[in-house]
Design a protein around this motif. Structure first.
Motif, PDB file in Angstrom:
ATOM      1  N   VAL A  77      -9.590  21.592   2.658  1.00  0.00           N
ATOM      2  CA  VAL A  77      -9.057  20.694   2.126  1.00  0.00           C
ATOM      3  C   VAL A  77      -9.642  20.677   0.682  1.00  0.00           C
ATOM      4  O   VAL A  77     -10.723  21.044   0.456  1.00  0.00           O
ATOM      5  N   SER A  78      -8.699  20.338  -0.297  1.00  0.00           N
ATOM      6  CA  SER A  78      -9.076  20.675  -1.457  1.00  0.00           C
ATOM      7  C   SER A  78      -8.521  19.543  -2.517  1.00  0.00           C
ATOM      8  O   SER A  78      -7.756  18.846  -2.105  1.00  0.00           O
TER       9      SER A  78
ATOM     10  N   LEU B 287      -5.578  16.888 -11.387  1.00  0.00           N
ATOM     11  CA  LEU B 287      -6.018  15.682 -11.975  1.00  0.00           C
ATOM     12  C   LEU B 287      -7.589  15.552 -12.154  1.00  0.00           C
ATOM     13  O   LEU B 287      -8.244  16.491 -11.734  1.00  0.00           O
TER      14      LEU B 287
ATOM     15  N   VAL C 174       4.293  10.629   2.657  1.00  0.00           N
ATOM     16  CA  VAL C 174       3.966  11.945   1.719  1.00  0.00           C
ATOM     17  C   VAL C 174       5.181  12.598   1.361  1.00  0.00           C
ATOM     18  O   VAL C 174       5.344  12.876   0.175  1.00  0.00           O
TER      19      VAL C 174
ATOM     20  N   LYS D  59       1.343  11.469  -9.838  1.00  0.00           N
ATOM     21  CA  LYS D  59       0.601  12.732  -9.826  1.00  0.00           C
ATOM     22  C   LYS D  59       1.274  13.998 -10.118  1.00  0.00           C
ATOM     23  O   LYS D  59       0.703  14.572 -11.089  1.00  0.00           O
TER      24      LYS D  59
ATOM     25  N   LEU E  19       1.618  13.774 -14.086  1.00  0.00           N
ATOM     26  CA  LEU E  19       0.725  14.400 -14.661  1.00  0.00           C
ATOM     27  C   LEU E  19       0.395  15.584 -14.724  1.00  0.00           C
ATOM     28  O   LEU E  19       0.231  16.397 -15.744  1.00  0.00           O
TER      29      LEU E  19
ATOM     30  N   LEU F 172      -5.465  16.921  12.477  1.00  0.00           N
ATOM     31  CA  LEU F 172      -4.481  17.863  11.695  1.00  0.00           C
ATOM     32  C   LEU F 172      -3.481  18.556  12.833  1.00  0.00           C
ATOM     33  O   LEU F 172      -2.329  18.670  12.193  1.00  0.00           O
TER      34      LEU F 172
ATOM     35  N   LYS G 147       2.300   1.804  -3.442  1.00  0.00           N
ATOM     36  CA  LYS G 147       1.119   2.407  -4.332  1.00  0.00           C
ATOM     37  C   LYS G 147       0.999   3.968  -3.934  1.00  0.00           C
ATOM     38  O   LYS G 147       0.928   4.929  -4.826  1.00  0.00           O
ATOM     39  N   LYS G 148       1.190   4.410  -2.552  1.00  0.00           N
ATOM     40  CA  LYS G 148       0.923   5.858  -2.360  1.00  0.00           C
ATOM     41  C   LYS G 148       1.977   6.643  -2.873  1.00  0.00           C
ATOM     42  O   LYS G 148       1.975   7.811  -3.409  1.00  0.00           O
TER      43      LYS G 148
ATOM     44  N   ARG H  10      -8.677   9.012  11.454  1.00  0.00           N
ATOM     45  CA  ARG H  10      -8.601   9.406  10.196  1.00  0.00           C
ATOM     46  C   ARG H  10      -9.379   8.288   9.164  1.00  0.00           C
ATOM     47  O   ARG H  10      -9.937   8.859   8.225  1.00  0.00           O
ATOM     48  N   GLN H  11      -9.476   7.215   9.732  1.00  0.00           N
ATOM     49  CA  GLN H  11     -10.085   6.180   8.790  1.00  0.00           C
ATOM     50  C   GLN H  11     -11.714   6.304   9.071  1.00  0.00           C
ATOM     51  O   GLN H  11     -12.476   5.778   7.946  1.00  0.00           O
TER      52      GLN H  11
ATOM     53  N   ASN I  19      -4.727   7.452  13.606  1.00  0.00           N
ATOM     54  CA  ASN I  19      -5.041   6.523  12.286  1.00  0.00           C
ATOM     55  C   ASN I  19      -6.424   6.098  12.352  1.00  0.00           C
ATOM     56  O   ASN I  19      -6.987   5.922  11.028  1.00  0.00           O
TER      57      ASN I  19
ATOM     58  N   ARG J  12      -5.651  17.027   2.381  1.00  0.00           N
ATOM     59  CA  ARG J  12      -6.637  15.775   2.018  1.00  0.00           C
ATOM     60  C   ARG J  12      -5.810  14.494   2.339  1.00  0.00           C
ATOM     61  O   ARG J  12      -6.105  13.443   2.819  1.00  0.00           O
ATOM     62  N   LEU J  13      -4.314  14.531   1.904  1.00  0.00           N
ATOM     63  CA  LEU J  13      -3.689  13.646   2.010  1.00  0.00           C
ATOM     64  C   LEU J  13      -3.077  13.163   3.633  1.00  0.00           C
ATOM     65  O   LEU J  13      -3.280  12.043   4.074  1.00  0.00           O
ATOM     66  N   PHE J  14      -3.044  14.326   4.360  1.00  0.00           N
ATOM     67  CA  PHE J  14      -2.557  14.264   5.891  1.00  0.00           C
ATOM     68  C   PHE J  14      -3.866  13.878   6.434  1.00  0.00           C
ATOM     69  O   PHE J  14      -3.629  13.477   7.741  1.00  0.00           O
TER      70      PHE J  14
ATOM     71  N   TRP K 107       1.750   7.054  -6.371  1.00  0.00           N
ATOM     72  CA  TRP K 107       0.751   8.029  -6.594  1.00  0.00           C
ATOM     73  C   TRP K 107       1.359   9.440  -6.663  1.00  0.00           C
ATOM     74  O   TRP K 107       1.066  10.284  -7.678  1.00  0.00           O
ATOM     75  N   MET K 108       2.044   9.697  -5.606  1.00  0.00           N
ATOM     76  CA  MET K 108       2.914  10.944  -5.657  1.00  0.00           C
ATOM     77  C   MET K 108       3.417  11.390  -7.065  1.00  0.00           C
ATOM     78  O   MET K 108       3.408  12.298  -7.537  1.00  0.00           O
TER      79      MET K 108
ATOM     80  N   LYS L  73       7.156  12.756  -2.525  1.00  0.00           N
ATOM     81  CA  LYS L  73       7.414  14.078  -3.017  1.00  0.00           C
ATOM     82  C   LYS L  73       9.133  14.052  -3.508  1.00  0.00           C
ATOM     83  O   LYS L  73       9.374  14.587  -4.434  1.00  0.00           O
TER      84      LYS L  73
ATOM     85  N   VAL M 220       0.910  -0.941  -0.003  1.00  0.00           N
ATOM     86  CA  VAL M 220       0.169   0.095  -0.011  1.00  0.00           C
ATOM     87  C   VAL M 220       0.730   1.168  -0.077  1.00  0.00           C
ATOM     88  O   VAL M 220       0.670   2.343  -0.557  1.00  0.00           O
TER      89      VAL M 220
ATOM     90  N   PHE N 165      -4.896   6.030  -0.793  1.00  0.00           N
ATOM     91  CA  PHE N 165      -4.164   6.595   0.414  1.00  0.00           C
ATOM     92  C   PHE N 165      -5.112   6.015   1.674  1.00  0.00           C
ATOM     93  O   PHE N 165      -4.541   6.007   2.619  1.00  0.00           O
ATOM     94  N   TYR N 166      -6.414   5.559   1.474  1.00  0.00           N
ATOM     95  CA  TYR N 166      -6.988   5.051   2.553  1.00  0.00           C
ATOM     96  C   TYR N 166      -6.780   3.446   2.538  1.00  0.00           C
ATOM     97  O   TYR N 166      -7.346   2.378   3.194  1.00  0.00           O
TER      98      TYR N 166
ATOM     99  N   THR O  59      -5.833  11.394   5.627  1.00  0.00           N
ATOM    100  CA  THR O  59      -5.803   9.831   5.482  1.00  0.00           C
ATOM    101  C   THR O  59      -5.019   9.266   6.435  1.00  0.00           C
ATOM    102  O   THR O  59      -4.000   9.797   7.030  1.00  0.00           O
ATOM    103  N   PRO O  60      -5.083   8.074   6.794  1.00  0.00           N
ATOM    104  CA  PRO O  60      -4.013   7.216   7.683  1.00  0.00           C
ATOM    105  C   PRO O  60      -2.765   7.103   6.836  1.00  0.00           C
ATOM    106  O   PRO O  60      -2.486   5.926   6.832  1.00  0.00           O
ATOM    107  N   THR O  61      -1.857   8.018   6.583  1.00  0.00           N
ATOM    108  CA  THR O  61      -0.685   8.169   6.234  1.00  0.00           C
ATOM    109  C   THR O  61       0.460   8.698   6.863  1.00  0.00           C
ATOM    110  O   THR O  61      -0.021   9.892   7.309  1.00  0.00           O
TER     111      THR O  61
END
Lengths: 401, 369
Positions: free
Chosen positions: B87-88, B93, A252, A14, A17, B54, A6-7, B77-78, B74, A241-243, A10-11, A256, A3, B105-106, A245-247
């Protein structure tokens, strides 16, 4: 682990892209290195002073003293040491301690000999700026000394040409027209045979410039790129948005870094390719080592970007913080002029900038063709800087938006 | 009762000198729509940031969906999702790419990622634009895309921060319907908004923060009832004799001396109740009619608008509207339209936050003395 990979991918994906969808940005990335190398390759010039040299004296006497005095009297030279071992002098040049070793021969003070005295100048030709100044100036100096010695000899023989004296350095050997039989005036006047030994062959200014311009381009790419990648995304709320998530922050930021590094390596390759095609630059050392130094340099600058990003909330703030550091770094890190020829305060300043070590290592590999053993100090310092920047950056980074 | 959010003396201090959230204790019922209100700088955003992990609280803690924000960030967050403003999405993309990025990410499995993304995009009616870049979308579409990205991991709690700001009325209604639908599907919604109509329309419970503290918490109707009750209590405390004496003083006071007028009226217990606004259109209105209205004891602040409409504040009683209307008709007025506006959540918000601010300022003054 899958996982996380994959993350990270994705970075990377992204960022690619986004780059693809911003043609002006993409064009800028591809053209900027070529513009930089063209501008600096054709546009730079300057006067050098205080080039560090070592003098090897193997005899003592009036001529040696006068020669030393003349060398010390020239602002071009900064005599770092006067030694007696020619091998050590050469070694000092190879180690980068001095730019040239002026080796006076053992018979230098022997005025009775009619044989020319062979003075050898081992010059670090990888520093094109320094060597291009040292070679003609040294030739002129020993031409004068040679003439003076010749005139002294003629004085001793009571054969001084009219209008000339031992103290008149303007005398030319062809003025000695009426030569008495049995005496070779040319031999008397050419009493010093100067041998210039360019240790790394003939190197043009562009050769000298290319490694540093590559380092500088990577510096700017990484530093300014990280502004958008972290501070910009934080400002726009994209990072939030990334922060949310449970990451982990490390994942992250790691993503980068990988995407930024990849882009910078491509830029560096384009730059090297452009330099080879446009200016016929040859890389004497290992291409892989060159790339590894670049990657390490890029990692170090990215680390610097992460450290600054951790402390700002907007891209504007980031730029405001980075600009006052990058611009002086560019000018004092030996990109255009050898560090040794700069005012002492700049020299001290140069050693706290990572770009100095990137330039030094890249020049050593690309121009001198040395291996890891000769640049280990640069690598160690860069690793130290990188570790410090990442430690401060990741520690100071938070999820706040 | 199960709570989606519980805070326990939740506190955030910035730079050791600015108390943004001051020992906040609050409980949000599970599967409800909770309106989280507060003026700018009241500590609302800071609270949301702490609840969404955050930022860390300076002291105290909170449980979100049963998980401690300090011990299990975590897990928290889930369980949560968030829709702007904080958040944007990535503008460069596409909608689908953004949604898939969030899904990864989840840690969603590949098949679930695709099926759920399609399902959610269908639900909010954005599937047709899945391959469009987010930056090319309208504000409403962006919000819908953001909702999809926030729901991809099926969070129990969805934070909506000013979700309809800048949207046209039609799109607003679409989003309101969506919020109600999500709630009926079992999501707890935390709605932060300055649109009191929106909050009143959607929310089961409302909490108002001011000066970093929870200043009020109830259902929207409960808050309004409390406000009316409080105002009535305050006015009943004024001695009628004192009120009469002050009225005389007021008559002798120069109307241009606004400070004096304000001081006297404030002590009269009148307080311009603003409990009900009556608006009438009179086709044959004249000066005498307006004077009559002004002289009625239950009427305050008669204003004649350029449109011809007359608005006035009247006391909130069952008889007050008919009394005013009868009076107009008695004076020959031909009423063409009538409208009334009851005390709103906005009135509650203004009253609660002003009161808190005043208390804080008085506290500072006292401290200074």
């Amino acid at each position: 682990m899958m996982v996380e990979t994959k993350k990270i991918m994705w970075m990377f994906k992204k960022d690619l892209l986004v780059l693809w969808r911003h043609p002006p940005r993409l064009i800028s990335i591809l053209l900027f290195p070529i513009i930089m190398i063209t501008l600096f390759g054709y546009g730079m010039g300057g006067t050098l002073e205080n080039i560090p040299v070592v003098v090897v004296e193997q005899s003592h006497g009036q001529v040696t003293d006068a020669t030393l005095s003349a060398i010390k009297g020239m602002s071009l030279y900064d005599v770092k040491d006067i030694i007696t071992d020619p091998d050590k002098g050469k070694e000092m040049v190879q180690n980068g301690q001095v730019k040239a070793a002026i080796i006076l021969p053992a018979n230098y003070d022997n005025m009775s000999s009619t044989q020319p005295k062979s003075v050898v100048v081992d010059v670090d030709s990888s520093d094109q700026m320094a060597s291009s100044a040292v070679v003609p100036a040294t030739q002129a100096l020993f031409n004068q000394i040679s003439n003076n010695i010749g005139l002294q000899k003629l004085d001793t023989m009571n054969l001084t040409p009219s209008g000339a004296s031992a103290s008149n350095i303007q005398v030319q050997s062809n003025q000695v027209a009426a030569a008495p039989q049995g005496i070779n005036f040319q031999n008397v006047m050419d009493s010093i045979n100067l041998q210039i030994n360019k240790m790394y062959g003939d190197i043009k200014y562009i050769d000298f410039l290319v490694p540093a311009v590559i380092g500088m381009t990577v510096l700017f790419g990484c530093m300014f790129g990280m502004g958008d990648a972290l501070a910009g995304e934080r400002e726009r709320g994209e990072l939030a948005r990334l922060f949310m998530t449970p990451t982990s922050i490390a994942t992250v930021v790691g993503g980068k870094i990988i995407s930024k590094l990849s882009i910078e390596i491509v830029r560096a390759l384009i730059l090297i390719g452009a330099a080879i095609i446009l200016f016929g630059i040859a890389i004497k050392g290992s291409m892989i080592l060159t790339l590894l130094v670049l990657i390490l340099g890029a990692l170090c600058f990215v680390g610097f970007g992460v450290m600054i990003s951790a402390r700002v909330s907007t891209q504007e703030d980031y730029m405001q913080m980075v600009m006052p550091i990058t611009m002086p770094m560019m000018f004092v890190s030996g990109v255009f002029y050898p560090i040794e020829t700069m005012p002492w305060i700049f020299q001290k300043l140069a050693y706290i900038f990572p770009l100095t070590y990137v330039n030094d290592a890249l020049r050593a590999v690309m121009l001198k063709g040395v291996g890891v053993g000769a640049i280990w100090i640069d690598i160690a310092v860069l690793l130290g800087f990188t570790a410090l920047f990442f430690a401060l950056g990741v520690r100071g980074f938070n999820r706040d938006i | 009762m199960k709570y989606a959010i519980e805070t326990f003396d939740l506190t955030k201090m910035y730079n050791n000198d600015f108390l943004a959230v001051d020992a906040l204790n609050m409980r949000v019922r599970d599967k409800t729509i909770f309106g989280f209100l507060g003026p700018n700088g009241a500590g609302k955003t800071t609270t949301i940031k702490m609840l969404t992990c955050l930022i860390l609280p300076t002291s105290g803690t909170a449980k979100v969906s049963g998980h401690d924000v300090l011990k299990n960030p975590n897990e928290v967050r889930q369980k949560i999702g968030m829709v702007p403003q904080l958040v944007s999405l990535y503008g460069d993309l596409t909608v689908k790419e953004n949604v898939h990025l969030c899904a990864d990410f989840y840690g969603l499995p590949e098949d679930l990622k695709i099926s759920r993304a399609d399902e959610l995009m269908e639900m909010v009616d954005i599937k047709y634009a899945e391959n469009k870049l987010v930056k090319q979308l309208s504000g409403g579409m962006k919000q819908k895309a953001s909702v999809v990205a926030s729901l991809i991991h099926q969070p129990e709690i969805l934070f909506l921060d000013e979700p309809t700001i800048g949207l046209d009325p039609t799109t607003k209604r679409v989003l309101w319907d969506l919020v109600e639908e999500l709630n009926s599907n079992g999501h707890t919604i935390i709605l932060c908004s300055h649109d009191m109509y929106e909050v009143e329309l959607l929310c089961d419970d409302v909490g108002i923060v001011s000066q970093g503290k929870l200043a009020a918490f109830d259902t929207p109707q409960g808050l309004k009832d409390t406000m009316i009750k409080e105002i009535k209590e305050e006015n009943s405390r004024v001695d009628p004799n004192v009120s009469e004496a002050l009225e005389k003083i007021l008559e002798e006071t120069d109307p241009d001396d606004k400070k004096a007028v304000e001081y006297i009226t404030g002590n009269m217990g009148n307080n311009n109740l603003n409990l009900k606004e009556l608006s009438v259109m009179i086709s044959n209105k004249n000066e005498e009619m307006l004077n009559t209205l002004n002289n009625l004891s239950i009427v305050h602040d008669v204003v004649e608008h350029a449109s011809g409409r007359i608005t006035m504040d009247i006391e909130d009683s069952d008889e007050s509207v008919s009394e005013v209307i009868s009076d107009i008709i008695e004076h020959g007025g031909n009423i063409t339209s009538i409208a009334t506006k009851d005390p709103s959540l906005e009135d509650v918000f203004v009253r609660v936050t002003s009161k808190k601010k005043q208390e804080a300022e008085e506290g500072v003054d006292d401290g200074g003395n």
